[in-house]
Motif scaffolding. Structure first.
Motif, PDB file in Angstrom:
ATOM      1  N   TYR A  12      20.464   9.043  38.956  1.00  0.00           N
ATOM      2  CA  TYR A  12      20.387   7.837  38.136  1.00  0.00           C
ATOM      3  C   TYR A  12      19.852   8.152  36.744  1.00  0.00           C
ATOM      4  O   TYR A  12      20.332   7.647  35.747  1.00  0.00           O
ATOM      5  CB  TYR A  12      19.469   6.799  38.790  1.00  0.00           C
ATOM      6  CG  TYR A  12      20.122   5.968  39.864  1.00  0.00           C
ATOM      7  CD1 TYR A  12      21.139   5.073  39.551  1.00  0.00           C
ATOM      8  CD2 TYR A  12      19.704   6.052  41.180  1.00  0.00           C
ATOM      9  CE1 TYR A  12      21.725   4.300  40.538  1.00  0.00           C
ATOM     10  CE2 TYR A  12      20.288   5.275  42.170  1.00  0.00           C
ATOM     11  CZ  TYR A  12      21.297   4.402  41.841  1.00  0.00           C
ATOM     12  OH  TYR A  12      21.881   3.631  42.810  1.00  0.00           O
ATOM     13  N   ASP A  15      21.633   7.425  33.228  1.00  0.00           N
ATOM     14  CA  ASP A  15      21.054   6.573  32.194  1.00  0.00           C
ATOM     15  C   ASP A  15      21.046   7.249  30.829  1.00  0.00           C
ATOM     16  O   ASP A  15      21.035   6.574  29.804  1.00  0.00           O
ATOM     17  CB  ASP A  15      19.632   6.159  32.574  1.00  0.00           C
ATOM     18  CG  ASP A  15      19.630   5.006  33.568  1.00  0.00           C
ATOM     19  OD1 ASP A  15      20.665   4.324  33.671  1.00  0.00           O
ATOM     20  OD2 ASP A  15      18.614   4.806  34.252  1.00  0.00           O
ATOM     21  N   SER A  58      15.392  -1.841  37.959  1.00  0.00           N
ATOM     22  CA  SER A  58      16.764  -2.081  37.520  1.00  0.00           C
ATOM     23  C   SER A  58      17.729  -2.057  38.693  1.00  0.00           C
ATOM     24  O   SER A  58      18.797  -2.640  38.626  1.00  0.00           O
ATOM     25  CB  SER A  58      17.183  -1.076  36.445  1.00  0.00           C
ATOM     26  OG  SER A  58      17.316   0.194  37.015  1.00  0.00           O
ATOM     27  N   LEU A  59      17.359  -1.406  39.768  1.00  0.00           N
ATOM     28  CA  LEU A  59      18.230  -1.423  40.945  1.00  0.00           C
ATOM     29  C   LEU A  59      17.990  -2.668  41.793  1.00  0.00           C
ATOM     30  O   LEU A  59      18.905  -3.200  42.405  1.00  0.00           O
ATOM     31  CB  LEU A  59      18.007  -0.180  41.799  1.00  0.00           C
ATOM     32  CG  LEU A  59      18.549   1.124  41.223  1.00  0.00           C
ATOM     33  CD1 LEU A  59      18.106   2.303  42.059  1.00  0.00           C
ATOM     34  CD2 LEU A  59      20.065   1.095  41.136  1.00  0.00           C
ATOM     35  N   GLN A 103      24.953   3.472  42.978  1.00  0.00           N
ATOM     36  CA  GLN A 103      25.607   2.285  42.423  1.00  0.00           C
ATOM     37  C   GLN A 103      24.988   1.932  41.084  1.00  0.00           C
ATOM     38  O   GLN A 103      23.785   1.935  40.924  1.00  0.00           O
ATOM     39  CB  GLN A 103      25.463   1.111  43.384  1.00  0.00           C
ATOM     40  CG  GLN A 103      24.035   0.897  43.833  1.00  0.00           C
ATOM     41  CD  GLN A 103      23.862  -0.326  44.702  1.00  0.00           C
ATOM     42  OE1 GLN A 103      24.647  -1.265  44.610  1.00  0.00           O
ATOM     43  NE2 GLN A 103      22.834  -0.326  45.526  1.00  0.00           N
ATOM     44  N   LYS A 104      25.838   1.676  40.128  1.00  0.00           N
ATOM     45  CA  LYS A 104      25.318   1.285  38.821  1.00  0.00           C
ATOM     46  C   LYS A 104      26.125   0.096  38.349  1.00  0.00           C
ATOM     47  O   LYS A 104      27.352   0.161  38.266  1.00  0.00           O
ATOM     48  CB  LYS A 104      25.495   2.452  37.845  1.00  0.00           C
ATOM     49  CG  LYS A 104      24.864   2.224  36.513  1.00  0.00           C
ATOM     50  CD  LYS A 104      23.386   2.475  36.587  1.00  0.00           C
ATOM     51  CE  LYS A 104      22.705   2.195  35.266  1.00  0.00           C
ATOM     52  NZ  LYS A 104      21.256   2.327  35.407  1.00  0.00           N
ATOM     53  N   GLN A 148      19.746  -2.408  30.207  1.00  0.00           N
ATOM     54  CA  GLN A 148      20.271  -2.560  31.560  1.00  0.00           C
ATOM     55  C   GLN A 148      20.177  -4.012  32.019  1.00  0.00           C
ATOM     56  O   GLN A 148      21.128  -4.568  32.520  1.00  0.00           O
ATOM     57  CB  GLN A 148      19.495  -1.634  32.501  1.00  0.00           C
ATOM     58  CG  GLN A 148      19.715  -1.868  33.975  1.00  0.00           C
ATOM     59  CD  GLN A 148      21.067  -1.361  34.437  1.00  0.00           C
ATOM     60  OE1 GLN A 148      21.677  -0.537  33.780  1.00  0.00           O
ATOM     61  NE2 GLN A 148      21.530  -1.865  35.559  1.00  0.00           N
TER      62      GLN A 148
END
Lengths: 156, 1132
Positions: free
Chosen positions: A111, A115, B118-119, A17-18, B156
């Protein structure tokens, strides 16, 4: 601008999930639920686009894995579809014949690749070579790392 | 490529079961994550999974808090914790350790740390503050990878308030030798620009440098920022057009390195970005569009290969061609291109083709005609998404002739759609079409019935409002009004008699209002019947208490005669003991008014609509009450924010656990308040205050304020949500219209569904002919060509005497006034907070009071509308004129207009006179003049021909401004070769950096056809700023009273000791601020926004910059002012 990217399996299990915009945990949970149920219930040979609130949902299935990308209304759906495809290509190049298990067991790698590809909801770099090079560069740092955790074969 | 991937992925399921498979060698068989994942896949139930994960989390928790855990182990633990979170289990104990890992780990561990952060965390999570130092350190690191990680995490999620701390470091990275760092820095700045545009304003020049970067990747990244900035202000970046065209030419010509190719298409993402920028730059701008025609043509030609990505480019190209100033040759090519999309067998392309068509039919409805058969096919497509998109297209081509068929299709879709968002959207569109093009009363009422029953509780509240307004205001003919109302009454009566099951609350409210107001129109209808129907509604379990008060009000209007009085008595007895105060009040009213018919006739007169209603917004009628209360020793009223401030002061600590609680007023409106639904928003806010006021009176002794806070916003909200949820569960029952029920007096078959024929082809043809009627070549000159006056049922009455004189023909056909954002928001809130008594519909409606409504009612606000009506006389001339007027606003007027400036304004400082628009020999120009206490807008109308212009009507309107005319009598004619000057006084309603006045001038030339032109005039907010002379003490008290503030660092003018004075002087001179006092390194400044809205500014020199803090009682004012300060200092 892209809002979020979700990867989930045919059984609706979340794999990645992002979120590109801030969202509360509750919203996230609701979106994940909505996306899996909407996308998984689509008939074959339907188009790859959906509406969800004021967003467009672009999804594509690669074997057992669904890639689901939300974009803003004025964005280009076909282009978003290619964003997904390029990400799959990147994963494939990195893992070598990527499969769902690669992504499950090495999700943090997935991930990292993401990124390098997208940043802040926009495309950052589209070149496969360039992305690979920067991922490799970061991975090099771990050569002295003898932990078995990273015994995965890196470049297929 | 994709095939290969898909094949390998297909082999997967077999891998999951056994480790001995060859693919499994890749998987770390001994890693702990591997064990966990394998453990989960072996489980069969959710419950077992839960247990396993909880066990896992406990073990992780133990290990992370142990001091012996090394960073390397920590990294592994974080990966496992993130995995558990992904499965939906909370691992909040690990957040702090993730931050620690990012802080202390080696580069590789850091990477996992940053990822986990960031998660785990959100932009506003408090722990993020702990990350700021780490990011700062990494941004300064010599290790490129660490810098990259820091930039990634910054883009982010980063706390907004902390951006200034790292901004200089990120900015520095724009000059980094490595392109990857420059690229990431640009994207990070883009992110900052999105969340806090003010912060990055000063580095616009650096963006330009990024745009010219030798690395195409950095250039591409900078386009994101430019796209955003051009969207906000296209005028400011016209000079970029040539460079963008050049870049696109190079990209299309394949001049970029092979690296940028995607499936041998050169840099598609870049191409699309450039095309978007071009369409923004070329919109409504002929000369700029001229520059890009060639490259657009080339893009169309080059994108030939049959791949998704080329279609993506083509789509963007087509959109661009239809957005910029049209060129027929290109339009033709683009139209052909759309054909390729629409006719494609691939469903994704078809979808996009429909989208493109929807975009272009607004300019050329004939394009839809070309593809009518495809559109019909898509309308029956099994995929709902395609269907939905087709309806969107049909919505755009609706006219008076095809409206019934198109609306029928939309309603069909609505009945099967389950998605609330789609329903809300479509219902709004149906209502819009129905009001605009309804062919007759019956159809209109029936369609609206379906809208209300399907849209029910998810539709926009302005739909029932404008429907009721439309009913109550009526149209040109009294007889028609009566018929429409009567039909509505009949339809609702038969609906209620049919035992309709559950109807949405909003629909019930509409029904009760209409029945209460108009059931006397239906002669054969006995009021007792209506009363019994209404009381049945009251008894129903499904009726909310809000709806019940609507019903009670309706009953109050109807309780005549003996039967009426007895029903009234019965009902009022039941509800006068209700727990709901609003209901109780209504019941009381019903009881009293039913007994006193004389009083009732006075309070609720029949047919007494149309007298404008005066709303005393200052609540002056309460003055006596207030002064009495004050005399009795009550504390004077203080606005909520001021109370908050004082409370915070008293306690020294700022404790704001619940924020401000909203005043809930339940019964502040008496039945005598005769207000239309749209006006309620005004009164309710005020009456809320008045309740507050009376509370305050008692609070001197009782401390009610404190009591209120306990039941703060949160508690109230949660309660409200649950109410809403239950309301939405109600499924609207399929509605039968009265004609279908066969109970109405006449049977109507107004929906011309095509007669069924055995051959489906023929059916489609028929559908096509009914859908695309009115789009043919002869009628395309004028979309409304055949819709002569009788066809337009809902023609709003001309309310302004000015238009009715000679140009009453121009009266608008459009009923839908654009909903004002603020208004509808306000209304929304009110509805939500259950303020039932505010929804008082006790009486006939008042005419619209909003200025915006007035202008719509006049129908002259839109060139198109005007065109449409007059085309019957002389289509070609009008069309040409309209186009010229719209597109050629900058025709120079060489005359010296300044001599015509009114005498009282000469000598004051004024802006340059700018041309607004021209129409043949008529030229409009304007300037603004700054007085001490006013701002005047002067419009010059120059007639350079020798013939007179008559029946002139100039109307100005603005979202942000209050516009009032200064001259007593409006100018009506301009003689040949003369100039007429109109003067307006402007004040700000809603601050914004640039405020805009829009205007329409309608007039009659000697030729005899009515015409109109549109224009707009922009002026900076700074023109409304005047010095505010206050003493330091006064400043102190005001400072505490103001609730809206903003803080920012500005650049200082000089570096020496006098820098503060110098900087403040610049601001004082440029923006007319008043410098109250300068003490050492601090200065305080005050100004006001005309007429008397204060804004205070506190400046302090801090580390070479000027830290400015602005406060004002007006939202947005501080933000706008800081912008102008910044500009003033930059320009200096």
């Amino acid at each position: 601008m892209m809002r979020f990217l979700l990867l989930f399996s045919r059984q609706g299990k979340l794999r990645l999930q992002k979120w590109f915009t801030p969202m509360t945990e509750r919203e996230k949970k609701k979106i994940i639920r909505d996306m899996t149920s909407m996308v998984l219930s689509r008939q074959p040979r339907s188009c790859n686009f959906l509406h969800w609130k004021d967003l467009k949902i672009i999804y594509k299935r690669y074997a057992s894995l669904y890639f689901c990308l939300a974009i803003e209304n004025q964005e280009n759906e076909l282009l978003a579809l290619e964003v997904i495809h390029r990400y799959v290509e990147l994963l494939d190049k990195y893992f070598g014949n990527v499969c769902e298990l690669d992504i499950i067991f090495n999700f943090e790698k997935a991930y990292f690749i993401l990124d390098e590809f997208l940043m802040g909801g926009e495309i950052q770099e589209t070149s496969k070579q360039m992305i690979n090079r920067s991922i490799e560069a970061s991975d090099m740092l771990q050569e002295d790392d003898s932990s078995e955790w990273y015994e995965v074969e890196l470049f297929g | 490529m994709s095939d290969v991937v898909e094949k390998t992925l297909t082999a997967l399921p077999s891998l999951l079961s056994l480790d001995s498979q060859p693919g499994a060698a890749k998987l770390s068989s001994t890693s702990k994550l591997g064990n966990l994942i394998r453990g989960i896949t072996e489980l069969t139930s959710k419950h077992e999974e839960e247990k396993l994960i909880q066990r896992e989390l406990t073990s992780i928790k133990e290990q992370v808090s142990s001091p012996n855990t090394s960073m390397r182990q920590m990294k592994e633990l974080m990966v496992r914790a993130t995995y558990c979170e992904m499965l939906g289990y909370e691992a909040s104990f690990s957040y702090i350790h993730a931050i620690k890992l990012a802080q202390q780990g080696t580069a590789l561990e850091k990477r996992v740390g940053y990822l986990a952060v960031s998660l785990f965390l959100n932009e506003d999570h408090e722990l993020l503050l702990l990350l700021v130092n780490t990011v700062l350190k990494d941004l300064q690191s010599t290790n490129l990878i660490e810098v990259c990680m820091a930039l990634t995490v910054v883009s982010q999620m980063f706390p907004k308030d902390m951006i200034p701390a790292i901004l200089p470091l990120v900015e520095e990275k724009l000059n980094h030798p490595k392109e990857i760092i420059r690229r990431k820095a640009v994207l990070a700045l883009y992110k900052f620009y999105q969340i806090a545009p003010n912060q990055v304003q000063h580095i616009h020049n650096k963006f330009r440098k990024a745009l010219c970067d030798k690395d195409p990747g950095v250039m591409t990244a900078s386009l994101h920022i430019y796209l955003q900035m051009i969207k906000e202000n296209p005028e400011g970046y016209k000079d970029l057009t040539a460079s963008v065209v050049t870049i696109l030419k190079q990209v299309v010509g394949g001049k970029l390195p092979m690296d940028f190719n995607y499936h041998s298409v050169p840099a598609p993402w870049l191409q699309i970005q450039l095309l978007r920028i071009l369409s923004l730059l070329g919109k409504n701008d002929h000369s700029t569009s001229e520059i890009m025609y060639e490259v657009l043509d080339e893009s169309l030609r080059r994108a030939e290969m049959n791949h998704n990505i080329t279609y993506a480019i083509l789509y963007e190209c087509v959109k661009c061609i239809y957005t910029i100033h049209p060129k027929s040759e290109l339009l033709e090519k683009a139209a052909k291109c759309i054909g390729n999309f629409v006719l494609s067998q691939k469903i994704n392309l078809k979808y996009l083709g429909l989208k493109a068509l929807t975009y272009v039919v607004q300019q050329d409805p004939r394009l839809a005609l070309q593809h009518q058969m495809t559109i019909i096919e898509c309308l029956d497509h099994p995929d709902l998404i395609i269907k939905r998109e087709t309806l969107e297209l049909l919505f755009r081509i609706t006219n008076a002739q095809n409206v019934t068929v198109i609306v029928e299709k939309m309603l069909e879709f609505l009945r099967i759609s389950k998605d609330d968002y789609t329903t809300t959207d479509l219902v709004g569109k149906v209502a819009e079409l129905a009001e605009k093009y309804a062919p007759d009363n019956e159809w209109f009422i029936e369609t609206m019935n379906t809208v209300f029953s399907v849209g029910g509780d998810v539709m926009q509240p302005d739909i029932p409002n404008s429907f009721l307004k439309l009913l109550s205001e009526g149209f040109d003919s009294v007889e028609e009004d009566r018929k429409l109302r009567q039909f509505a009454v009949d339809s609702y009566v038969s609906l209620l008699q049919g035992g309709p099951g559950k109807l949405p609350q909003r629909f019930l409210q509409v029904i009760s209002w209409v029945l209460g107001e108009y059931s006397h129109l239906s002669e054969e209808l006995d009021p007792a019947t209506v009363l019994s129907l209404l009381s049945k509604l009251l008894d129903s379990k499904n009726t909310s208490s809000e709806t019940k008060s609507w019903v009670l009000v309706a009953m109050t209007k109807l309780c005549e005669g003996r039967a009426g009085v007895s029903v009234a008595r019965e009902v009022s007895e039941t509800y006068s003991s209700s727990l709901d105060t609003a209901l109780r009040q209504r019941a009381q009213e019903l009881q009293h008014l039913s007994q006193d018919s004389e009083l009732r006739a006075r309070v609720l007169p029949r047919d007494a609509s149309r007298e404008p209603l005066e709303v005393d917004s200052s609540l002056s009628f309460l003055d006596g009450f207030v002064s009495e209360a004050l005399a009795a020793g009550a504390a004077p009223y203080k606005p909520p924010h001021q109370r908050q401030e004082e409370l915070a002061q008293e306690k020294a600590l700022s404790l704001e656990p619940y924020g401000l609680s909203l005043p809930i007023s339940m019964s502040s409106c008496s039945i005598g308040d005769r207000q239309s639904p749209t006006l309620l928003s005004v009164s309710s806010g005020l009456s809320g205050d008045s309740i507050e006021l009376s509370h305050k009176g008692g609070s001197a002794t009782l401390k009610l304020d404190g009591v209120k806070r306990v039941w703060g916003r949160e508690g109230y909200l949660s309660k409200r949500e649950s109410v809403e949820e239950t309301a939405q569960v109600e499924v609207p029952s399929p509605l039968r219209s009265p004609s279908q029920q066969g109970e109405a007096d006449k049977s109507h078959n107004q929906t011309p569904t095509p007669t069924p024929t055995p051959e489906p082809e023929q059916e489609k043809q028929q559908l096509a002919s009914s859908l695309f009627v009115g789009l043919g070549s002869q009628s395309s000159v004028c979309l409304m060509g055949k819709s002569d006056l009788t066809n337009q049922r809902f023609r709003r009455k001309a309310r302004c005497p000015g238009t009715s004189s000679g140009s009453s023909e121009i009266t608008s056909n459009s009923i839908v006034s654009p909903p004002s954002m603020v208004d509808s928001l306000l209304y929304n809130n009110l509805l939500d907070s259950n303020i039932t008594s505010e929804l008082d519909l006790a009486s006939p409606q008042s005419p619209p009071q909003l200025s915006q409504d007035l202008s719509t009612a006049n129908g002259t606000c839109d060139v198109d509308l005007t065109d449409r009506d007059v085309t019957a006389n002389n289509p070609s001339i009008i069309r040409d004129n309209g186009v010229v007027a719209a597109e050629d606003p900058d025709k120079p007027t060489d005359l010296c207009l300044s001599s015509h400036l009114p005498a009282e304004l000469s000598g004051l400082s004024r802006s340059e006179i700018t041309a607004l628009c021209s129409h043949q020999s008529l030229h409009l120009s304007a300037c603004h003049v700054q007085g001490d206490d006013s701002l005047a807008l002067v419009v010059f109308i120059l007639n350079s021909s020798d013939s007179d212009v008559q029946q002139m009507l100039l109307q100005l309107d603005s979202d942000q401004l209050e516009v009032s005319s200064v001259s007593e009598s409006p100018v009506q004619e301009v003689r040949g070769d003369s100039v007429v000057v109109c003067q307006y006084s402007l004040t700000v309603k809603r601050p914004s950096v640039l405020v805009e006045v829009c205007g329409v001038m309608s007039f009659m030339c000697s030729v005899g056809t009515p015409q109109s032109v549109q224009f707009s005039y922009k002026l900076p907010l700074a023109s409304f700023i005047r010095p505010l002379t206050v003493s330091t003490e006064e400043y102190g008290t005001m400072w505490l009273a103001f609730s809206h503030d903003t803080k920012q660092n500005l650049t200082l003018m000089r570096e020496d000791r006098e820098s503060l004075t110098a900087t403040l002087n610049v601001l004082k001179n440029k923006l007319q601020l008043h410098v109250v006092e300068i003490i050492g390194m601090e200065g305080i400044v005050a100004c006001r926004l005309l007429p008397d809205q204060p804004c205070l500014m506190h400046c302090r020199i801090n580390a070479g910059t000027l830290a400015v803090w602005l406060r004002s009682p007006i939202p947005d004012l501080p933000d706008c002012l800081i912008y102008h300060c910044q500009r003033a200092l930059q320009e200096h």
